[in-house]
Design an enzyme around this catalytic site. Structure first.
Site, short mmCIF file in Angstrom:
data_model
loop_
_atom_site.label_atom_id
_atom_site.label_comp_id
_atom_site.label_asym_id
_atom_site.label_seq_id
_atom_site.Cartn_x
_atom_site.Cartn_y
_atom_site.Cartn_z
N GLU A 287 0.82 -1.20 0.00
CA GLU A 287 0.00 0.00 0.00
C GLU A 287 0.86 1.26 0.00
O GLU A 287 1.74 1.45 0.85
CB GLU A 287 -0.91 -0.01 1.23
CG GLU A 287 -1.68 1.27 1.49
CD GLU A 287 -2.75 1.52 0.44
OE1 GLU A 287 -2.91 2.70 0.05
OE2 GLU A 287 -3.41 0.56 0.03
N THR A 327 -5.39 1.75 -5.25
CA THR A 327 -5.05 0.34 -5.11
C THR A 327 -5.63 -0.49 -6.24
O THR A 327 -4.97 -1.37 -6.79
CB THR A 327 -5.54 -0.19 -3.75
OG1 THR A 327 -4.83 0.49 -2.71
CG2 THR A 327 -5.30 -1.68 -3.63
N HIS A 459 -1.32 3.12 5.51
CA HIS A 459 -2.55 3.83 5.13
C HIS A 459 -3.02 4.59 6.37
O HIS A 459 -2.92 4.10 7.48
CB HIS A 459 -3.62 2.81 4.69
CG HIS A 459 -4.79 3.42 3.96
ND1 HIS A 459 -5.65 4.31 4.55
CD2 HIS A 459 -5.23 3.24 2.69
CE1 HIS A 459 -6.57 4.66 3.67
NE2 HIS A 459 -6.35 4.04 2.54
N ASP A 511 1.42 -0.53 -4.92
CA ASP A 511 0.20 -0.39 -5.72
C ASP A 511 0.14 0.98 -6.38
O ASP A 511 -0.28 1.14 -7.53
CB ASP A 511 -1.06 -0.65 -4.89
CG ASP A 511 -1.19 0.26 -3.67
OD1 ASP A 511 -0.24 1.01 -3.35
OD2 ASP A 511 -2.25 0.21 -3.01
N HIS A 512 0.61 2.00 -5.68
CA HIS A 512 0.66 3.37 -6.18
C HIS A 512 1.49 4.19 -5.21
O HIS A 512 1.95 3.67 -4.19
CB HIS A 512 -0.75 3.97 -6.32
CG HIS A 512 -1.55 3.95 -5.05
ND1 HIS A 512 -1.42 4.90 -4.07
CD2 HIS A 512 -2.49 3.06 -4.60
CE1 HIS A 512 -2.24 4.61 -3.06
NE2 HIS A 512 -2.89 3.50 -3.36
#
Length: 648
Positions: A287, A327, A459, A511-512
């Site tokens: 993440e 995501t 996150h 994911d990013h």
């Protein structure tokens, strides 16, 4: 302005509400300008256009907000004006409307803090997944203080209205039929103009993305995103003939070991190799892991000591870029190996089962394929997508079920397996431990395995188990990154003792990025992510510019596998690989080749730039028709294949 035409007495309250909303919106807009003072354009003409474009969209927004009230005031008989019924209805909905609007302004501030944009399709998505979002807000912000502040401000506004005798005027004056009709007609007229003749895209007048975003009205942007969550490529973007587009793309995807099928509207091909061995694969999608967090890429905070060490012991991709900002975009990129399509990610779209994914390659070699997620996989449609494409699901479900057409097994992660959990799911150590247990069982069964893990710890609210690292839980993104790095170290320490470890390749990729916002159309530097292939029998630093969609084709190339492919990704390590990457938002699509970037926008607009990676600056260039045709061809064919069910 709407308030200019409303009857002053009976409509005194609505006039006051409109003036307050426009003033509050202006104040919020100025706040955002000061917030991004070092990024926005302060050219006097740009400042005026930012403010006046904003006021224009605010007028449209307030027409929608007040339309129910104008309708009520227009149809209520004069004999009921000022009655108990009128007062109860008016006071109740005034307080409710003010509370919602004040709360919305607060929400816009928190949304800007996270995404540096006005409400968009992300905000629309968040309405669907209320459990995760509400829990995240509770864990990230002092909710009692926030709600208390909203109530206090709402009360103060009502008190000011009362002291200025707004309510007295509203309840003490009758209304002639002509004035009722005029007020209703004007309000409905403005609302219709903004519904049918004005689009949110028209606020995007500036080459500086921040000026354009600040020009928007948050509520109007929210409903515009709600209406346009899915976008048909050919309706919104420049296109070319399908024959020419597929010919060009097939040429770009070709290689000496590739044989295409005869169907010209396809990229399906067979790739031949000389490798026969089946290695286990543990794939970890991390993440929000921006490259800039790693010491390998220049960070000096020492928050990723483990990943910095494995960068020296792996195939380390130094110049790899994510396809998107969410995501589900990362999942789409790695599983389907396809450029981002406009609107929603394929992971969240209807009819996304039984696609040809990387799991198809593994299943054809009799692998056991599994998806691990520490939260409820209902979020972002993950369970449906992965379950519908051949994965067994391991998640922290709360009773949601897979749809009837998904023939897969789903396992709930039990409370006894959890040591720490926040709004988004269990901590990274717990999900890694769950995977280790499943891998042990897979090894005993004698089947090779492909285990796909999606982490959650990095996150907001950035909480994790105490005592693991030297940064207190819940304090910062840096702490969450360092905890994820710690958890990865523990995973490798435990896995190295397993009998299956020597025959297992680990892949780690983000994911990013943690943030993707910038002043330009697409902030390309904020798509730079790390990626590692570990235990594959070779180590090297890969300086080649490449995309997230290339990670599995490169892995299959390292294995030397023969396999069928519908993938747009290619083996980065093969001779003749053409450097490029694909990136996008839900409305803008980019193809970057070294220092040149073509960006396609909806409304069939495109811009060509030179990109300076060191400064992240985009400088306009004269249009290159060949580059434009190539960009259009990649995105048009990718959208065509999915929407016409050719990826099945």
């Amino acid at each position: 302005m709407l308030t200019k035409f409303l009857p002053r007495k009976r409509f005194a309250l609505l006039t006051a509400l409109a003036v307050w909303f426009l003033a509050a919106s202006l104040l919020l807009r100025v706040t955002f300008m000061i917030w991004q003072h070092d990024e926005i354009s302060w050219n006097i003409l740009d400042v005026f256009r930012t403010l006046f474009t904003g006021i224009f969209f605010d007028i449209g927004t307030v027409s929608f907000v007040l339309l129910p009230a104008v309708l009520y005031f227009s149809i209520l008989p004069n004999r009921l004006i000022g009655s108990w019924f009128d007062k109860i209805v008016t006071y109740f909905f005034t307080v409710l409307m003010l509370f919602i609007l004040v709360l919305t302004f607060f929400a816009e501030i928190t949304f800007w803090d996270e995404f540096r944009t006005r409400f968009n399709f992300i905000a629309v998505d968040y309405l669907i997944y209320t459990h995760e979002v509400v829990a995240n807000i509770k864990e990230s912000y002092p909710l009692p203080v926030l709600i208390g502040g909203v109530l206090l401000i709402t009360g103060l506004i009502v008190f000011v209205f009362y002291k200025r005798q707004v309510f007295r005027d509203t309840f003490s004056h009758a209304l002639a039929l002509k004035k009722r009709v005029i007020a209703l007609a004007i309000t409905v007229g403005i609302a219709l103009v903004f519904s049918l003749g004005i689009t949110n895209n028209q606020a995007e007048w500036s080459s500086n993305r921040y000026n354009s975003e600040i020009s928007k009205s948050g509520i109007y942007s929210f409903f515009a995103a709600f209406r346009n969550n899915q976008m048909k490529y050919t309706e919104f973007y420049s296109s070319t003939g399908n024959d020419a587009a597929f010919d060009l793309v097939r040429q770009k995807l070709g290689s000496p070991n590739a044989t295409f099928v005869t169907d010209k509207y396809s990229v399906h091909r067979t790739l031949t190799g000389d490798g026969m061995e089946n290695k286990n694969v543990v794939f970890i999608l991390v993440e929000s892991l921006s490259a800039k967090f790693l010491g390998e890429f220049g960070n000096t905070e020492h928050i990723t000591p483990f990943m910095d060490s494995i960068a020296q012991q792996s195939v380390c991709f130094e110049n790899l870029y994510a396809t998107g900002t969410r995501t589900v975009r990362g999942m789409e990129a790695v599983t389907l190996s396809i450029p981002p399509t406009p609107g929603q990610s394929i992971v969240k779209r209807p009819d996304n089962h039984n696609l040809y994914t990387v799991a198809s390659v593994f299943r054809n070699r009799r692998y056991d394929c599994n998806f691990f997620y520490g939260g409820d996989g209902y979020f972002d449609n993950m369970n449906s997508f992965f379950g519908g494409n051949g994965f067994t699901i391991y998640d922290r479900g709360r009773g949601s079920v897979l749809s009837d057409d998904i023939r897969t097994t789903r396992h709930n992660i039990a409370d006894s397996e959890v040591t720490f959990e926040n709004a988004w799911g269990i901590c990274d150590e717990d999900i890694f431990n769950k995977m280790l247990g499943v891998a042990d069982a897979q090894y005993r069964s004698g089947k090779p395995f492909f285990n796909f893990i999606m982490t959650t710890s990095n996150h907001r609210p950035y909480t994790y188990p105490s005592g693991k690292i030297d940064i207190p839980s819940g304090k910062s993104r840096e702490g969450a990154v360092k905890y994820t790095d710690y958890a990865l170290r523990q995973l490798f320490r435990k896995a190295s003792r397993k009998p299956w470890f020597r025959n297992t390749v680990f892949v780690i990729i983000a994911d990013h990025c943690a943030s993707s916002a910038g002043k330009d159309e697409i902030d390309l530097a904020n798509y730079h992510i790390p990626a590692f292939i570990i235990n594959a029998g070779t180590t090297r630093k890969v300086e080649t510019q490449c995309s997230q969609i290339d990670i599995f084709p490169t892995l299959f190339g390292l294995f030397g596998w023969s396999y069928d492919s519908d993938f747009y990704g290619k083996d980065v390590l093969e001779n003749g690989f053409e450097e490029r990457f694909f990136s996008g938002t839900y409305r803008k699509l980019a193809l970057v080749k070294k220092n040149k970037a073509m960006i396609l926008s909806d409304q069939k607009v495109q811009h060509f730039y030179t990109w300076d990676k060191n400064t992240n600056a985009l400088e306009p260039l004269p249009m290159d028709k060949g580059f434009l045709t190539e960009t259009i061809s990649f995105y048009q064919t990718a959208d065509y294949l999915f929407t016409n069910h050719r990826l099945k």
